[in-house]
Structures are given as C-alpha cells and as structure tokens.
Enzyme design. Structure first.
Site, PDB file in Angstrom:
ATOM      1  N   ASP A   1     -26.228 -12.643  30.450  1.00  0.00           N
ATOM      2  CA  ASP A   1     -26.958 -12.636  29.183  1.00  0.00           C
ATOM      3  C   ASP A   1     -26.234 -13.393  28.076  1.00  0.00           C
ATOM      4  O   ASP A   1     -26.861 -13.794  27.087  1.00  0.00           O
ATOM      5  CB  ASP A   1     -27.203 -11.198  28.708  1.00  0.00           C
TER       6      ASP A   1
ATOM      7  N   HIS B   1     -29.000 -12.353  24.642  1.00  0.00           N
ATOM      8  CA  HIS B   1     -30.406 -11.981  24.585  1.00  0.00           C
ATOM      9  C   HIS B   1     -30.550 -10.627  25.260  1.00  0.00           C
ATOM     10  O   HIS B   1     -30.019 -10.382  26.356  1.00  0.00           O
ATOM     11  CB  HIS B   1     -31.309 -13.034  25.227  1.00  0.00           C
TER      12      HIS B   1
ATOM     13  N   ASP C   1       0.863  -1.169   0.000  1.00  0.00           N
ATOM     14  CA  ASP C   1       0.000   0.000   0.000  1.00  0.00           C
ATOM     15  C   ASP C   1       0.905   1.227   0.000  1.00  0.00           C
ATOM     16  O   ASP C   1       1.520   1.564   1.013  1.00  0.00           O
ATOM     17  CB  ASP C   1      -0.913  -0.012   1.221  1.00  0.00           C
TER      18      ASP C   1
ATOM     19  N   GLU D   1      -0.255   4.225  -1.024  1.00  0.00           N
ATOM     20  CA  GLU D   1      -1.296   5.256  -1.002  1.00  0.00           C
ATOM     21  C   GLU D   1      -1.880   5.475  -2.396  1.00  0.00           C
ATOM     22  O   GLU D   1      -1.158   5.616  -3.377  1.00  0.00           O
ATOM     23  CB  GLU D   1      -0.814   6.575  -0.403  1.00  0.00           C
TER      24      GLU D   1
ATOM     25  N   PHE E   1     -24.883  -7.087  13.515  1.00  0.00           N
ATOM     26  CA  PHE E   1     -24.803  -7.557  14.899  1.00  0.00           C
ATOM     27  C   PHE E   1     -26.125  -8.067  15.459  1.00  0.00           C
ATOM     28  O   PHE E   1     -26.212  -8.406  16.647  1.00  0.00           O
ATOM     29  CB  PHE E   1     -24.188  -6.501  15.816  1.00  0.00           C
TER      30      PHE E   1
ATOM     31  N   GLY F   1      -4.008   4.173   5.561  1.00  0.00           N
ATOM     32  CA  GLY F   1      -3.434   5.412   6.073  1.00  0.00           C
ATOM     33  C   GLY F   1      -4.463   6.465   6.416  1.00  0.00           C
ATOM     34  O   GLY F   1      -4.231   7.306   7.286  1.00  0.00           O
ATOM     35  N   ASP F   2      -5.624   6.426   5.732  1.00  0.00           N
ATOM     36  CA  ASP F   2      -6.701   7.376   6.016  1.00  0.00           C
ATOM     37  C   ASP F   2      -7.739   6.786   6.962  1.00  0.00           C
ATOM     38  O   ASP F   2      -8.863   7.258   7.032  1.00  0.00           O
ATOM     39  CB  ASP F   2      -7.362   7.836   4.719  1.00  0.00           C
TER      40      ASP F   2
END
Length: 500
Positions: free
Chosen positions: A490, A465, A223, A225, A421, A298-299
């Site tokens: 939980d 839960h 990488d 950039e 999620f 990098g960003d």
C-alpha cells in the site's frame, strides 16, 4: 558520584599518550567530571568503547538487532542497520548508555501528558529519519517528531537535589518548533511536574511561553521546570542568540547557585557562553530528581520536534576548558549532511503520476477530489479533468529542499500535505508548519517496486492508500489506516510521467 571505575579511567588517560584520540567522555573524565550517562546513535563517545549504541526493531517480524560502532571509538555500523531493515520499516527502541551506569533510554511512558501510542506511551523514532555522515561514514540520528519521546526514570549516578552536573547534546539546528519541549537532561522520576527547580535539561527551539533569547530563535535554553530560561531572568535575555547552524552543540551546566548556557556550531569553531551566573529567583537550591529525558518535557509534554545525534551528562560541574576540548572533539568528528532520498530519481518541475502497486488496485492512481487525496481508476482515455487531478508537479521540498513537494496540476499553488495524518490538497499559507507538512522524501519501494514516500516531519509515516483514501501511515499503530496488513504494498508506488 565520581565512581572508582571512572577515576581509574581518568588516571589511565592521564598516564597515556592517547589523549589526541580521546572521546568526549574520556575528556570529561580527565577533567574530573566523568560521564554518568552517554547516549549516541552515531558514534562511540569513549575511544575504547565497542559496545552497543542502540537497538532497532523492524516492522516485518518485530525482530530486533543491536548496532555497535565499526571499531573501538568509531562511527556506528549503519550498514548493519540498512541490511537488517531492508524492505521494511525500523524503529529505534533503545538508546544505550555507554558510561556503564545502565542509564539506557527507552520509549517514554505517560505522565502529566499522555503520548499518542497505546496506553499513553510516546512514539518511537524512525531509524532512518536523520541520516548524516561523520568523517564520511554514514550514521543515523534520532529524528523526534511531535509525540516521540525517550526516558529513564530509574537511573544511576545522575545528579539529584542541588547536585552539580553538566550536559551537552549535538542537535540539528534546522529541526525545531515552538512547542514544549525538545529537551535532553535531568527531569522528574514521576513523569509529572513536581515544581520549580525539579529539572535541569537542555532545551532547543522557539517556544516563547516562558523565556526567549535575541531575535526569533531557535535558542539553546535551560528547562528548569515551569520555565525555560535563557539567562537569570524570566523572559527575554538578549545575550542568548538565535542559532542557524545545521549542527549545533548545546551545553548546560549547574551547581549550587551557579549555572551556565553555552553553544556552538558543531561543525566548526569554539563554544560561546550565553549565560554564566547565579540561579534564577526561586531556583536556588535546585531539587533535581535524576530521571533522563530525550525529546520531551519532564511531565511528558510531547508537542516538540528536533533531532538528536549525541549527548552526555556528567558528575560535577565541567570546566570551560574541558567543554572546549569536547567541542574540539565534536568538530573533529566532522558531522555532515547526506542524501535523504533513494530509489528512482525525481526531477523538479516534471509532471508525474503515482500508480498503486497493491494487487487488485494497480489501475488506481493517487488523485484528489477537492481537498481530499484518494486513489481513482485513471487511464489515457479518462476525461481531461480526471487526468489532471491524478497528475502532480514535482517541486523542491517546501520544508527541506533535500526532499520534494507535490503541487496539484489542476490547482496551481496547492500541494499535497498531511493534517492529522490524512493527505489533503491545500494552498500554501507560507507557514513553517505547512511547508514541513507538504515535504516528502522518496525511497526505494518497500515491496521492491517503485518508491515509498515518507513524510519528512514524520519519517515513520508514508503515503498510503487505505479504503481508496490517502494517508500518511505507519507500519502498525493506533489508527485504522496504520494496519500492518498489506502495508508494504500500500505504500509502494510506481512513479512515471504524468497524465497531464
């Protein structure tokens, strides 16, 4: 940037007979290109190093502890972590620099892209997501899920401008995706894209937006950039091969108008050179800035995933011979896999039910209504349909056979997966993403009962839960279902023979 301290280290090694036991950074130093950053959660990278490798923070009380090698130059003291983190969750908060330059890696702040944590920071890695052994001794790597990243923008000794440097990393060759960018190396100090040639970092994955190698990947690329390079040209360079090793050594090095990509099986064999030659057009000279990143671009591009075990950055362009000696040292460390699960054993093909252990909810079981995973009150006298909805067939993990997937009894071919999620029941589409999202690793229950079931691809997150709906939740976080209150209860489930 060849410091007096590192010159003295090199001279001492040349004068001694301890080279056979030398660590990677001892070898680089002897070769005249000393480490200016050295990071590992698995072992010491100097044969005399006894300092701290990394820090973990536990969820129960936010206390921290430091993990050091068992002996000088040795493997990390994983048992100390296991003891400290017993019956709670732990995150890796600091990865210490062993070089003495203070180039420690901590939670990455926002940049061109924001992270998912509070104030735009990236997530921290689970301390238990990447267990391995080195010469038979247990240690933990850094499992980077999308959104996870580490950084240091105020470094010492790292190459800047068109300075010469080298770097290697030992990675999990089976953990990757096609997003930007799972990197380790030199990046911008502003956390933003400041233009071509402002980075020089190892990349590993299957991103094809800019460049690629032979086959379908994954590949070791650089990488630099605004481009991932597999050789001198933008696009595909067929000399850069797809890699399938479980443990990968990836190496990049650069100096004025010269750079190279090298790679190997970290468990056996020698390094191969995938490219060595002139800089790409527009990337000579380089404009390196000297920040260090892990797991991100990098960003702060943070959509990638991967696992990091160890890596260094050097002052100067290492010789091939030096890198070959480092590869031999890595092979001698004998990285190997170990179990990803603990607690009560599961048997493939069996039907199971998952009973909540939270006080006041123990009559409820993990079930589903259509695609929504929830908890419902179920008993032996419940309707057959409900008992089937609350029963799951244990399968080898679709995304990693060392863990498990849970197939719906009443909807064959559909599995519990997470998306944003939330837990869902969905038919497999055969994709890599689905398989990984439908793979879970049981461990001993965090509240001391039964099992807690963590997401393989997001090991900070567990079946939970919350308001009777199923999620993969972390122990504290920005989502309402990440609440710390009653978390251990939980996420702990009693698993027994299914209703149907």
């Amino acid at each position: 940037m060849f410091s007096r301290r590192n010159r003295q280290r090199a001279l001492g090694l040349v004068a001694s007979s301890s080279l056979v036991a030398a660590g990677p950074c001892d070898i680089y130093s002897t070769g005249g290109t000393p480490c200016v950053a050295a990071h590992s959660t698995t072992r010491a990278l100097y044969n005399s190093y006894t300092g701290v490798l990394y820090q973990v923070q536990r969820g129960s009380d936010s206390a921290t502890t430091s993990i050091s090698p068992l002996s000088a130059g040795g493997v990390a003291n994983a048992a100390a972590q296991d003891t400290f983190c017993a019956n709670t969750t732990c995150l890796i908060t600091i990865i210490y620099d062993q070089s003495g330059n203070g180039n420690h890696l901590t939670q990455a702040p926002p940049g061109g892209f924001s992270g998912p944590e509070a104030n735009g920071y990236d997530n921290l890695a689970s301390a238990i997501g990447a267990p391995v052994t080195l010469n038979g001794q247990k240690a933990y790597g850094v499992f980077v899920s999308p959104g996870t990243g580490y950084r240091n923008d105020a470094t010492s000794g790292i190459a800047t401008g068109d300075g010469s440097e080298g770097m290697y990393a030992v990675l999990d060759g089976t953990h990757y995706n096609d997003a930007c960018c799972f990197d380790y190396g030199n990046a911008e100090v502003s956390n933003k894209d400041t233009g071509d040639a402002h980075m020089e970092a190892i990349y590993y994955g299957t991103c094809t937006v800019w460049g690629s190698g032979a086959g379908s990947g994954p590949w070791v690329m650089a990488d630099l950039e605004n481009n991932l390079f597999s050789g001198v040209n933008t696009g595909e360079n067929s000399a850069d091969p797809s890699i399938s090793y479980r443990f990968v050594t990836a190496a990049i090095k650069g100096e004025p108008n010269q750079w190279a990509i090298r790679g190997a099986n970290a468990a056996s064999g020698s390094l191969s050179t995938y490219y060595s030659g002139a800089r790409p057009s527009g990337y000579n000279p380089m404009h390196e800035e000297g920040s260090i990143i892990l797991g991100i671009g990098g960003d702060n591009s943070n959509g990638a995933q991967g696992t990091f075990y160890e890596g260094v950055m050097t002052d100067g362009y290492p010789s091939d011979a030096t890198e070959s000696s480092v590869q031999a040292n890595i092979v001698a460390a004998k990285y190997a896999t170990t179990t990803l699960t603990s607690g009560p054993a599961l048997t493939g093909g069996s039907s199971v039910k998952l009973q909540a252990t939270t006080p006041g909810y123990t009559t409820r079981y993990l079930a589903h209504t259509g695609s929504t995973v929830n908890t419902q009150v179920v008993s032996s006298s419940s309707a057959t349909a409900l008992k089937q909805q609350a029963s799951w067939t244990v399968r080898a993990g679709l995304g990693n056979s060392a863990c498990f997937s849970f197939e719906s009894v009443d909807t064959a071919g559909s599995y519990i997966r997470h998306a944003n999620f939330a837990l869902l029941v969905a038919a497999s589409d055969g994709s890599k993403q689905f398989k990984e999202d439908a793979t879970f690793c049981p461990q001993a229950g965090l509240n001391g009962q039964g099992s807690s079931i963590r997401a393989w691809g997001y090991p900070t997150r567990y079946f939970r839960h919350f308001s009777n709906v199923g999620y993969v939740a972390s122990n504290g976080g920005v989502q309402t279902f990440d609440a710390t209150s009653s978390f251990n209860d939980d996420v702990s489930w009693l698993i027994s023979t299914g209703f149907a």
